[in-house]
Design a protein around this motif. Structure first.
Motif, mmCIF file in Angstrom:
data_model
loop_
_atom_site.group_PDB
_atom_site.id
_atom_site.type_symbol
_atom_site.label_atom_id
_atom_site.label_comp_id
_atom_site.label_asym_id
_atom_site.label_seq_id
_atom_site.Cartn_x
_atom_site.Cartn_y
_atom_site.Cartn_z
ATOM 1 N N VAL A 114 0.880 -1.171 0.000
ATOM 2 C CA VAL A 114 0.000 0.000 0.000
ATOM 3 C C VAL A 114 0.911 1.213 0.000
ATOM 4 C CG1 VAL A 114 -1.675 1.374 1.284
ATOM 5 C CG2 VAL A 114 -1.898 -1.109 1.246
ATOM 6 N N GLY A 115 0.730 2.094 -0.959
ATOM 7 C CA GLY A 115 1.557 3.299 -0.971
ATOM 8 C C GLY A 115 1.351 4.129 -2.222
ATOM 9 N N LYS A 116 2.106 5.196 -2.293
ATOM 10 C CA LYS A 116 2.091 6.086 -3.446
ATOM 11 C C LYS A 116 2.973 5.488 -4.551
ATOM 12 C CE LYS A 116 1.583 10.019 -0.379
ATOM 13 N NZ LYS A 116 2.203 11.229 0.143
ATOM 14 N N PRO A 117 2.796 5.941 -5.790
ATOM 15 C CA PRO A 117 3.601 5.407 -6.887
ATOM 16 C C PRO A 117 5.110 5.481 -6.630
ATOM 17 C CG PRO A 117 1.825 6.752 -7.746
ATOM 18 C CD PRO A 117 1.794 6.919 -6.253
ATOM 19 N N GLU A 118 5.574 6.571 -6.017
ATOM 20 C CA GLU A 118 7.006 6.708 -5.725
ATOM 21 C C GLU A 118 7.482 5.602 -4.779
ATOM 22 O OE1 GLU A 118 4.670 9.029 -5.175
ATOM 23 O OE2 GLU A 118 5.232 10.868 -6.212
ATOM 24 N N GLN A 119 6.651 5.246 -3.815
ATOM 25 C CA GLN A 119 7.008 4.196 -2.860
ATOM 26 C C GLN A 119 7.043 2.829 -3.546
ATOM 27 O OE1 GLN A 119 3.764 5.426 -0.287
ATOM 28 N NE2 GLN A 119 5.223 5.838 1.365
ATOM 29 N N LEU A 120 6.160 2.619 -4.513
ATOM 30 C CA LEU A 120 6.180 1.369 -5.267
ATOM 31 C C LEU A 120 7.487 1.245 -6.042
ATOM 32 C CD1 LEU A 120 3.206 -0.245 -7.013
ATOM 33 C CD2 LEU A 120 5.420 -0.299 -8.086
ATOM 34 N N LEU A 121 7.913 2.348 -6.662
ATOM 35 C CA LEU A 121 9.186 2.335 -7.391
ATOM 36 C C LEU A 121 10.360 2.043 -6.462
ATOM 37 C CD1 LEU A 121 8.751 5.391 -9.771
ATOM 38 C CD2 LEU A 121 8.680 2.969 -10.374
ATOM 39 N N THR A 122 10.331 2.621 -5.264
ATOM 40 C CA THR A 122 11.408 2.385 -4.295
ATOM 41 C C THR A 122 11.440 0.928 -3.862
ATOM 42 O OG1 THR A 122 11.263 4.654 -3.486
ATOM 43 C CG2 THR A 122 12.305 3.038 -2.029
ATOM 44 N N LYS A 123 10.270 0.353 -3.591
ATOM 45 C CA LYS A 123 10.219 -1.026 -3.101
ATOM 46 C C LYS A 123 10.558 -2.051 -4.171
ATOM 47 C CE LYS A 123 7.501 -4.409 -0.653
ATOM 48 N NZ LYS A 123 6.350 -4.676 0.203
ATOM 49 N N TYR A 124 9.991 -1.907 -5.373
ATOM 50 C CA TYR A 124 10.158 -2.931 -6.406
ATOM 51 C C TYR A 124 11.105 -2.531 -7.531
ATOM 52 C CZ TYR A 124 6.245 -5.199 -4.132
ATOM 53 O OH TYR A 124 5.429 -5.810 -3.212
ATOM 54 N N GLY A 125 11.408 -1.240 -7.653
ATOM 55 C CA GLY A 125 12.256 -0.774 -8.746
ATOM 56 C C GLY A 125 13.692 -1.220 -8.635
ATOM 57 N N SER A 126 14.186 -1.458 -7.422
ATOM 58 C CA SER A 126 15.569 -1.893 -7.252
ATOM 59 C C SER A 126 15.797 -3.284 -7.820
ATOM 60 C CB SER A 126 15.951 -1.875 -5.769
ATOM 61 O OG SER A 126 15.151 -2.798 -5.051
ATOM 62 N N GLN A 127 14.710 -4.016 -8.086
ATOM 63 C CA GLN A 127 14.829 -5.367 -8.619
ATOM 64 C C GLN A 127 14.798 -5.371 -10.143
ATOM 65 O OE1 GLN A 127 11.890 -7.779 -6.567
ATOM 66 N NE2 GLN A 127 12.089 -6.433 -4.809
ATOM 67 N N GLU A 128 14.625 -4.225 -10.754
ATOM 68 C CA GLU A 128 14.571 -4.103 -12.202
ATOM 69 C C GLU A 128 15.710 -3.206 -12.682
ATOM 70 O OE1 GLU A 128 12.332 -5.254 -14.771
ATOM 71 O OE2 GLU A 128 12.052 -6.729 -13.195
ATOM 72 N N ASP A 129 15.666 -2.819 -13.928
ATOM 73 C CA ASP A 129 16.655 -1.926 -14.512
ATOM 74 C C ASP A 129 16.544 -0.563 -13.837
ATOM 75 O OD1 ASP A 129 17.186 -0.603 -17.885
ATOM 76 O OD2 ASP A 129 18.312 -0.371 -16.032
ATOM 77 N N GLU A 130 17.475 -0.254 -12.954
ATOM 78 C CA GLU A 130 17.393 0.961 -12.144
ATOM 79 C C GLU A 130 17.415 2.236 -12.983
ATOM 80 O OE1 GLU A 130 20.076 1.056 -8.881
ATOM 81 O OE2 GLU A 130 19.609 -0.980 -8.288
#
Length: 141
Positions: A114-130
């Motif tokens: 549960v969160g804002k789009p920026e928080q989703l990127l922080t949580k799951y974005g590190s697992q993709e092409d940064e």
């Protein structure tokens, strides 16, 4: 195997928790593959933040239910309020254990984000092409 998901749109209302399924949704889409948070979740966040185009979604009636979903996303929005996203890992359909050759009983879904789009990127974005999902665009990265 495809990672199937539904994306549902709900109105932010007082007393309605982002970590629970709402009683009413206003639109629903189906994504047949790449529905995991590191794929579809990041795409949704980037579309909200940067107006990036989303592809390969199918419009569905709001009452359509699938028995083989792995994720359900809610996009919560309303006038003059920030957009929030909820992600549920859906294990509500029974499976089959190849080792013990028995049916695995269904399990209820669980809210995993549960969160804002920026928080989703922080949580799951590190697992993709940064470089693709990085929010900070200055020279320091």
């Amino acid at each position: 195997m495809s990672t199937r998901a539904q994306v549902r749109f709900a109105t932010r209302e007082d007393g309605v928790s982002f970590s629970e399924h709402p009683d009413k949704i206003h639109a629903q889409f189906y994504k047949h593959s790449d529905g995991y948070p590191e794929g579809l979740g990041l795409d949704i966040a980037m579309s909200i933040l940067k107006n990036e185009k989303l592809t390969n979604w199918e419009i569905e009636h709001v009452q359509t239910q699938h028995g083989d979903l792995e994720y359900i996303y809610y996009i919560w929005s309303d006038y003059d309020k920030e957009t929030w996203i909820s992600i549920f890992k859906d294990n509500s359909f029974p499976g089959y254990c190849e080792t013990c050759e028995q049916l695995i009983p269904s399990r209820l879904d669980k809210c995993i984000f549960v969160g804002k789009p920026e928080q989703l990127l922080t949580k799951y974005g590190s697992q993709e092409d940064e470089s693709y999902y990085k929010l900070n665009t200055n020279n320091d990265g």
